[in-house]
Design an enzyme around this catalytic site. Sequence first.
Site, PDB file in Angstrom:
ATOM      1  N   LYS A  16       0.826  -1.220   0.000  1.00 52.06           N
ATOM      2  CA  LYS A  16       0.000   0.000   0.000  1.00 52.06           C
ATOM      3  C   LYS A  16       0.855   1.264   0.000  1.00 52.06           C
ATOM      4  CE  LYS A  16      -4.046  -2.109   2.141  1.00 52.06           C
ATOM      5  NZ  LYS A  16      -5.058  -2.046   3.207  1.00 52.06           N
ATOM      6  N   GLY A  43      -3.480  -1.105  18.051  1.00 51.55           N
ATOM      7  CA  GLY A  43      -2.707  -1.378  16.835  1.00 51.55           C
ATOM      8  C   GLY A  43      -2.398  -0.076  16.122  1.00 51.55           C
ATOM      9  N   ALA A  88      -3.437  -0.514   8.535  1.00 51.12           N
ATOM     10  CA  ALA A  88      -4.895  -0.306   8.554  1.00 51.12           C
ATOM     11  C   ALA A  88      -5.264   0.766   9.568  1.00 51.12           C
ATOM     12  CB  ALA A  88      -5.595  -1.622   8.881  1.00 51.12           C
ATOM     13  N   ASN A 100      -0.311   0.528  21.114  1.00 54.13           N
ATOM     14  CA  ASN A 100       0.389  -0.395  20.217  1.00 54.13           C
ATOM     15  C   ASN A 100       1.493  -1.133  20.961  1.00 54.13           C
ATOM     16  OD1 ASN A 100       0.558  -1.444  17.537  1.00 54.13           O
ATOM     17  ND2 ASN A 100       2.505  -0.373  17.275  1.00 54.13           N
TER      18      ASN A 100
END
Length: 285
Positions: A71, A132, A136, A156
């Site tokens: 990405k 996280g 994403a 995280n």
Amino acid sequence: MTFDELKNCKYAVIGNPIAHSKSPQMQNAGFEFYGMGSIYGKKFVEKEELAEFVEFARKNLNGFNITVPYKQDIIPFLDEISRSAQMSNSVNTVRIENGRLSGTSTDGVGLATALQVHFNKDVEGLKVVFAGAGGAAQAAAWYFACNGAESIFIANRSLSKAEQLASALKKAFPDLECDICELADGEKLSSFLQRSEVLIQATSLGLKAEDNAPFDFDVLANISGLCVYDLIYKETELLNYCREHGIKHANGSDMLLYQGAASFEFWTGKKAPVEAMRQGLENAL
Ligand code: NDP
């Protein structure tokens, strides 16, 4: 698919790995709804083959999706890129018109639509915690910040990644409330959750039965009104915990659906046939 096989398609998804991707079943249900046939394929691409794929796409395709791990790597090949994709440094959708490649990211809008559908929550004014800080979470956090979220907390495993994201967000959006902690810091995570409406589980843990819990679920006890969205497409231990404790929750399949619907509209200019695409996805999952 080989390049020769892909010549029968107009769209594709690329990644490494790619065999598990359900995007072809979902997107082809959309194209078939409009009588356009099954024109979306999937292609395994090694990093060294990206340039070759892009040249193939420029000549043969109308668009493509990009999944893990490309990405970010795709960006130098593009002619233009949307603002939120540029900010999050992540592109999952490319449209090709007259040989020009335009990139955008539909992950954020996909997640935002899923939160609206499941929990009746708008991004504007939203107070959210991300567990996280990978690709994403970053794409979604930038989309949320660009669209008026009030606070974004990031927990995280590697604090440095959360720190980098939070400091870039705060620099771009000085009014945004933003703070970070380690995923294992139950006390701080709990204080973030007390001040939030939605928790997004955005670690890669939960897909496999042997995965550890991403954090201690007891931090969710006694937090009233919290909604939990897990980016994993299936029921996870976290979602089971939520069910048992009466916490509103949903899995990531609708994010996948709505990001796909947004890609479909970006390519075709037609309204995405969401129910047909949902059926295609459900049959494949
Ligand atoms: P990345 O690899 O970019 O990020 C992985 C994240 O998981 C990082 O925050 C990483 O922490 C964390 N993590 C990995 N292993 C552990 C561990 N053992 N303990 C604690 N944390 C861990 O992945 P993505 O962000 O691209 O994807 C994350 C998940 O979201 C995947 O499961 C993916 O399938 C799903 N997804 C779903 C979508 C949907 O449409 N529903 C769309 C995109 C993704 P650290 O930074 O410390 O390494």
